[in-house]
Write an enzyme that holds these catalytic residues in place. Structure first.
Site, PDB file in Angstrom:
ATOM      1  N   SER A 320     131.329 -22.750  95.178  1.00  8.79           N
ATOM      2  CA  SER A 320     132.522 -23.150  95.585  1.00  8.79           C
ATOM      3  C   SER A 320     132.213 -24.262  96.456  1.00  8.79           C
ATOM      4  CB  SER A 320     133.260 -21.934  96.481  1.00  8.79           C
ATOM      5  OG  SER A 320     134.555 -22.218  96.565  1.00  8.79           O
ATOM      6  N   ASP A 331     126.499 -36.143  91.401  1.00  9.19           N
ATOM      7  CA  ASP A 331     126.895 -37.103  90.417  1.00  9.19           C
ATOM      8  C   ASP A 331     127.174 -38.621  91.124  1.00  9.19           C
ATOM      9  OD1 ASP A 331     127.551 -35.024  88.959  1.00  9.19           O
ATOM     10  OD2 ASP A 331     129.853 -34.929  88.957  1.00  9.19           O
ATOM     11  N   LYS A 345     131.480 -21.606  90.551  1.00  4.36           N
ATOM     12  CA  LYS A 345     133.056 -21.484  90.785  1.00  4.36           C
ATOM     13  C   LYS A 345     133.749 -22.463  91.146  1.00  4.36           C
ATOM     14  CE  LYS A 345     136.041 -18.874  94.181  1.00  4.36           C
ATOM     15  NZ  LYS A 345     136.989 -20.201  94.612  1.00  4.36           N
TER      16      LYS A 345
END
Length: 572
Positions: A320, A331, A345
């Site tokens: 999460s 990224d 998740k």
């Protein structure tokens, strides 16, 4: 009986029609026609009632209304036994939500407060941590400055009763209910203390107890900062900033953020934390759902650590909010991710509270990392058991030990530099660290999994509290344990507790026993900083992070075309 009810209905209908007919002049020429129509209407209605209320059953006629409410009303009005309708609803709600996705959930009113305390940053209590030892609540640690410390309670105290209620042989959750309570209220505790002939009584006034989510922060190797974040709660961002400031004063020049075992928390806290490390205008995460429009969360450039060399540690429990943070760093090519593939998740829950205090946490959107990948692992609606067993499946196919066993069917995405990253479940680390199974024997597994090692560590500390309290540093405690020959002491302890001594296995698992016993004694006699400092000395992920930092490779490099081509062809 049903037929008799139908006859009564038809009789009442007939009288109603006759009453209407009686209101018409008897000598009206239309009287025969009205009587004929009335009789036909009675036959039609009688047939309708018979078809819908015959054969000893009721049919629910749903004219766009709430069928569930209709069903509950039928049960309440007609079920053969008395039914607790509130309990029936409480049991039904979790089942309904479980058919949607694995993370939508219902929390009853009696549990909602406790469920939110971990993330809120504080709770009302007396300021202790305890465990059930031989069916007795035994104090493990006293929170500094808390109510229990102020009245003189000590680690090792055994709590026998609370307000005259015997706590022995209770489950720990039940004990907690008697000890915790509203701020300002008093609880009277009867305590047995080692060395005291008679029990002690403490009247403790409950107060606000902080729940720390950044539970360790220290400098390693002179200039590498290390912090562990165990939850993303309301105070986590503030705790992190405070910890980083303290580490900065201590000479920190690079940072390891340990998110292993962190199951998540508040999304906005993860966004705030990632913002501290990213330059202006970088996408951190975006959310989107069928009822929720896409919303982008972008860094504002005000972060204080935008150029600090950074490594993030994750494992299969990291989920999460942990994955939001790690995904934003990966990224944006801001740091290096080390460890094992994270949980996966990527669903956003919104809490919705009922008037009675119960809460529905309903999934309203999916979150996506900056590259566009949704890291939610696949699931089949209504098959929660398969979803819960997914980590076991990873273990069985060897993913914890061999990087090539990682199974991700999602499409390939690319970071800002063009490095390939993968959808289909979780954050795949830049550097894989296998779970270390070296030295595992059946003897060690039995000692660890039955709790015998933990029990031994507690008893060692309990019997040597004065000596251990006099030792100022973690290194002092290690030297004390070396002199005490803890491994041999445990082997004898095991024999007394139905674990036959196995010398060959004891030697083969020597390092594992050493690590488990020493860390357990430090945990019971010191704080989390010392506990993690000891474990991190030979932790493979931490040591690999140190290597990456020392080599100056925390900032990822743009891949060459050959690497891109190879990676792309591997995607299923």
């Amino acid at each position: 009986m049903v037929l008799y009810k139908e006859q009564l209905v038809l009789r009442d209908l007939h009288f109603c029609i006759i009453d209407e007919v009686d209101s018409v002049l008897i000598d009206d020429a239309r009287t025969p026609l009205i009587i004929s129509i009335s009789m036909a209407l009675g036959i039609v209605l009688g047939t309708f009632l018979t078809s819908h209320f015959g054969s000893d059953r009721f049919s629910i006629i749903d004219f766009g209304g709430n069928k569930l409410n209709n069903l509950l009303q039928l049960v309440e009005n007609n079920y053969v036994d008395t039914v607790d309708m509130n309990a029936l609803v409480e049991d039904a709600l979790p089942e309904i939500l479980s058919k949607l996705d694995p993370h939508s959930a219902y929390i009853p009113a009696k549990d909602s407060k406790q469920a939110s305390e971990e993330l809120k940053g504080s709770f009302s209590g007396i300021g202790i941590s305890f465990r059930m030892e031989n069916d007795t609540a035994t104090v493990m640690n006293i929170i500094h400055g808390g109510p229990a410390e102020k009245v003189g309670m000590l680690a090792g105290d055994r709590i026998i009763s609370a307000n005259d209620t015997n706590l022995c042989r209770m489950q720990s959750t039940e004990v907690m209910k008697h000890i915790k309570g509203e701020k300002g209220t008093e609880v009277r505790l009867l305590v047995v203390r080692h060395g005291n002939a008679e029990p002690l009584t403490f009247n403790v006034v409950r107060g606000d107890i902080p729940v720390e989510s950044v539970d360790a922060a220290y400098i390693m190797d002179d200039d590498i900062g290390y912090i562990r974040v165990k939850k993303f709660g309301e105070q986590t961002y503030a705790e992190m900033i405070t910890a980083l400031a303290r580490l900065g004063l201590g000479g920190m020049k690079s940072l390891i953020v340990d998110l292993r075992g962190n199951t998540g928390g508040y999304m906005h806290i993860a966004i705030q934390m990632a913002n501290e490390f990213l330059p202006e205008g970088r996408l951190i995460v975006y959310t989107e759902g069928s009822k929720v429009k896409r919303e982008d969360y972008v860094s504002n450039g005000y972060g204080s650590f935008k150029s600090l060399p950074l490594v993030v540690l994750v494992d299969e429990i990291s989920a999460s909010a942990s994955e939001i943070f790690a995904g934003a760093i990966q990224d944006n090519d801001r740091g290096t991710i080390i460890g094992r593939r994270s949980f996966g998740k990527g669903l956003v829950q919104q809490p919705m509270e009922f008037k009675d205090g119960s809460v529905v946490r309903l999934t309203i959107a999916r979150y996506h990392t900056p590259s566009g990948r949704c890291i939610q692992k696949p699931y089949e609606k209504g098959h929660g058991e398969d979803y819960e067993n997914e980590l076991l499946m990873r273990y069985q196919r060897g993913e914890f030990y061999v990087e090539d066993s990682i199974h991700q069917d999602g499409p390939v995405y690319h970071t800002t530099l063009g490095r390939p990253v993968y959808g289909g479940g979780g954050i795949r680390p830049d550097i894989f660290i296998p779970d270390d199974s070296t030295g595992v024997t059946s003897y060690y597994k039995e000692a660890a999994y039955t709790g015998l090692i933990a029990q031994f560590c507690f008893e060692v500390v309990d019997q040597n509290r004065e000596a251990l309290s006099a030792l100022e540093t973690m290194e002092d405690k290690v030297r004390w344990m070396d002199r005490s020959n803890m491994l041999e002491s445990f082997a004898r302890y095991g024999q007394k507790h139905s674990l036959p001594r196995r010398n060959l296995m004891l030697q083969r698992s020597r390092n594992l026993f050493h690590r488990a016993i020493y860390s357990g004694i430090i945990y019971n006699s010191s704080d989390m900083n010392d506990y993690l400092r000891f474990l991190n000395q030979d932790d493979p992920a931490v040591q690999r992070a140190v290597e990456v930092i020392r080599e100056g490779k925390t900032f990822p490099q743009k891949p060459d075309q050959a690497t891109l081509t190879t990676d792309s062809t591997c995607v299923q």
